[in-house]
Design an enzyme around this catalytic site. Structure first.
Site, PDB file in Angstrom:
ATOM      1  N   VAL A 140      -1.019 -10.024   2.876  1.00 26.20           N
ATOM      2  CA  VAL A 140      -0.665  -8.699   3.373  1.00 26.20           C
ATOM      3  C   VAL A 140       0.826  -8.462   3.175  1.00 26.20           C
ATOM      4  O   VAL A 140       1.641  -9.336   3.464  1.00 26.20           O
ATOM      5  CB  VAL A 140      -1.029  -8.550   4.865  1.00 26.20           C
ATOM      6  N   ASP A 197     -16.235 -11.092  13.405  1.00 25.81           N
ATOM      7  CA  ASP A 197     -15.090 -12.004  13.329  1.00 25.81           C
ATOM      8  C   ASP A 197     -13.986 -11.523  14.272  1.00 25.81           C
ATOM      9  O   ASP A 197     -12.834 -11.320  13.873  1.00 25.81           O
ATOM     10  CB  ASP A 197     -14.570 -12.084  11.894  1.00 25.81           C
TER      11      ASP A 197
END
Length: 579
Positions: free
Chosen positions: A288, A402
């Site tokens: 990211v 998740d």
């Protein structure tokens, strides 16, 4: 035996398994040293001891494992030098030793591993220079030496590694000019040279590096011609030999909105991907980055690495995230602004969350001390509303699968958004929702250990773990095993609250903290049917106008386990006055 809760030392008599070909002990809690007897496993082909608490040195006896092709030791607490004897393992194809405390120089003998395609030694304490012998590894595709103490120059001979696709040398003490020979790496798709003392031009990226800052100088080649045409997912920018698609969907049922990305902006996005790099918490697939567009708007880009893009599982995660986030819109779910899907470049463009992940915010003392009790309750509440929306307001319902603190992102106001929908799936209520186990160790509902049926109660369990983690300031791994039976009468909630914050004294704040803890215990029930729905939890937050009737120091965990707690109901006016 991987992904369990095994602990203690790896027994030395494991060396008696003379016919063993594969040894997978990763993602447990093994401690102590790697037994030297492991060198007796002469038939071993692959060994993974990663993600444990192993310490001590890497035994030189591994040199006896002449058939070993895959060696995984990352994410432990190993120290000492990399043994020179590793150079005898001529069949090694992949070596991963990152995230340890290994120090000293990289042994020259590593250049003897002629079959090696993947070498990852990142995040250690390695020092000295990059050995020139690495440049003899003609099959090497990935070389990651980032986050060490390596000094000296970058060897020019790295330009001979014509199969290299990933080069990670960032966050070291490298000096000198960037070798022009890097321009001769025809397969290189990812290169990180940041945070060093390098200067000069990076010929491969057509960028300049000065004082560890990447600066745009020029883009190589002429500007391509693009044809713009609508697609089923958004707007496609199609070049002669590639196409890049960006999507920005409004609420369900509304017209697809055109994302305001011009051709010039498209080029800047790609350059920004490399230029504006900051410290995000890395997790899951891809990396990211922070990118600032010409308009001044800051966005987050998640880029799938080339090696990941070739993996069908990662490709499915990428497409799953796009499909999910283009169909959901909620204030506490991270916004997807666009994406690029191409066999040479895949990335997603999100709204930028300045404070990063909840995991990182709680991990460091300075950051954690800035997140007060009221803000922590608001973070848990935001999660509850987001999951309630996914489970009860979407048709069909969406399961995240998740939920963990790394997937809860915080903006500058410490408002929380749920992110990372790579493993999400639609829940068809009239079907048998059987699946492979998806999720992260420590947050997975216990029933998935013996069944493959996924329900919304799996998300509820993950929510309970993160809720406890938020008020404890750490993962509740010490508390979770006790949930098989009622907690001790002497164990108080004050014993588990984050000690970096002063105990809550305001009755309303204390009441909200106790409410979060009570909800978390209900969500962590071993029987899925006994867990509450996210809709019920969301509604309970909306109706919270209660103050704790007793001091928080007197509240026992057993009371929360039994869902017994004394509150005083307050009116809106009284609540405002108390706050």
């Amino acid at each position: 035996m991987h992904h369990n809760n095994l602990h203690g030392q790896i027994p030395p008599n494991i060396g008696n398994l003379s016919a063993l070909a594969s040894l997978f002990l990763h993602s447990n809690k093994f401690s102590g040293c790697i037994p030297p007897e492991i060198g007796n496993l002469k038939t071993l082909v692959e060994m993974s001891l990663s993600s444990n608490i192993l310490n001590g040195t890497i035994p030189s006896s591994i040199s006896h494992l002449s058939k070993l092709t895959y060696l995984y030791l990352e994410s432990n607490q190993l120290y000492g030098h990399i043994p020179h004897e590793v150079g005898k393992l001529k069949n090694l194809v992949k070596v991963v030793m990152g995230h340890n405390n290994v120090h000293g120089p990289i042994p020259q003998e590593i250049g003897n591993l002629s079959r090696l395609t993947y070498l990852d030694l990142k995040n250690n304490l390695l020092s000295g220079e990059i050995p020139h012998s690495i440049c003899k590894l003609k099959n090497l595709k990935c070389l990651n030496l980032s986050e060490n103490l390596l000094g000296g120059h970058i060897p020019r001979q790295l330009g001979r590694l014509c199969n290299l696709e990933y080069l990670g040398l960032g966050r070291n003490d490298l000096t000198g000019t960037i070798p022009s020979e890097l321009a001769y790496l025809p397969q290189l798709k990812y290169s990180d040279l940041s945070h060093n003392n390098l200067f000069g031009k990076n010929p491969h990226l057509s960028l300049f590096i000065t004082n560890s800052q990447l600066v745009i100088q020029s883009s190589r080649g002429s500007t391509p011609k693009y044809n713009i045409s609508p697609s089923g997912l958004g707007v496609c920018y199609k070049a002669v030999d590639s196409s890049y698609c960006f999507s920005s969907k409004a609420n369900k049922g509304k017209k697809i909105m055109k994302l305001a990305l011009s051709v010039s902006l498209l080029v800047v996005v790609f350059l920004s991907l490399l230029v504006f790099v900051v410290c995000f918490c890395f997790r899951g697939y891809g990396s990211v980055y922070r990118a600032q567009l010409p308009s001044g708007k800051v966005v987050a880009l998640k880029k799938l690495h080339r090696l990941e893009a070739e993996d069908p599982a990662f490709d499915r995660c990428f497409r799953n995230e796009v499909q999910t986030l283009t169909n959901v819109r909620y204030k506490n779910i991270v916004k997807l602004y666009g994406f690029c899907l191409h066999n040479k470049c895949m990335f997603l463009v999100y709204e930028y969350m300045e404070k990063g992940s909840l995991f990182c915010a709680l991990r460091f003392d300075v950051e954690a001390s800035k997140i007060g009790w009221t803000q922590r309750v608001n973070i848990v509440e935001s999660m509850a509303h987001a999951l309630s929306y996914l489970h009860h307001d979407c048709t069909p319902p969406v399961l995240h699968r998740d939920i963990l603190s790394n997937n809860i992102l915080l903006n500058s106001q410490l408002e929380a958004c749920v992110s990372d929908f790579g493993t999400a799936r639609l829940l068809h209520l009239d079907s048998f929702n059987q699946t492979i186990v998806a999720g992260t160790y420590g947050y997975i509902a216990p029933e998935l250990a013996y069944t493959m049926v996924v329900t919304e109660k799996c998300d509820v369990y993950g929510f309970g773990v993160v809720a406890l983690e938020t008020i404890m300031g750490r993962h509740p791994r010490d508390v979770l095993p006790s949930l098989a039976s009622p907690p001790s009468k002497n164990m108080m909630i004050a014993d588990v609250l984050d000690p970096r914050l002063p105990p809550p004294t305001n009755p309303i704040v204390a009441g909200n903290i106790v409410l979060v803890a009570r909800m978390a215990f209900a969500c962590l029930h071993l029987e899925p049917r006994s867990r509450p729905t996210m809709l019920r939890l969301s509604q309970e937050f909306l109706s919270r106008k209660k103050a704790l009737a007793v001091p928080v120091a007197t509240v026992a965990l057993l009371q929360l386990w039994n869902q017994e707690m004394d509150f005083v109901q307050l009116s809106n006016e009284a609540m405002s006055a108390r706050v």
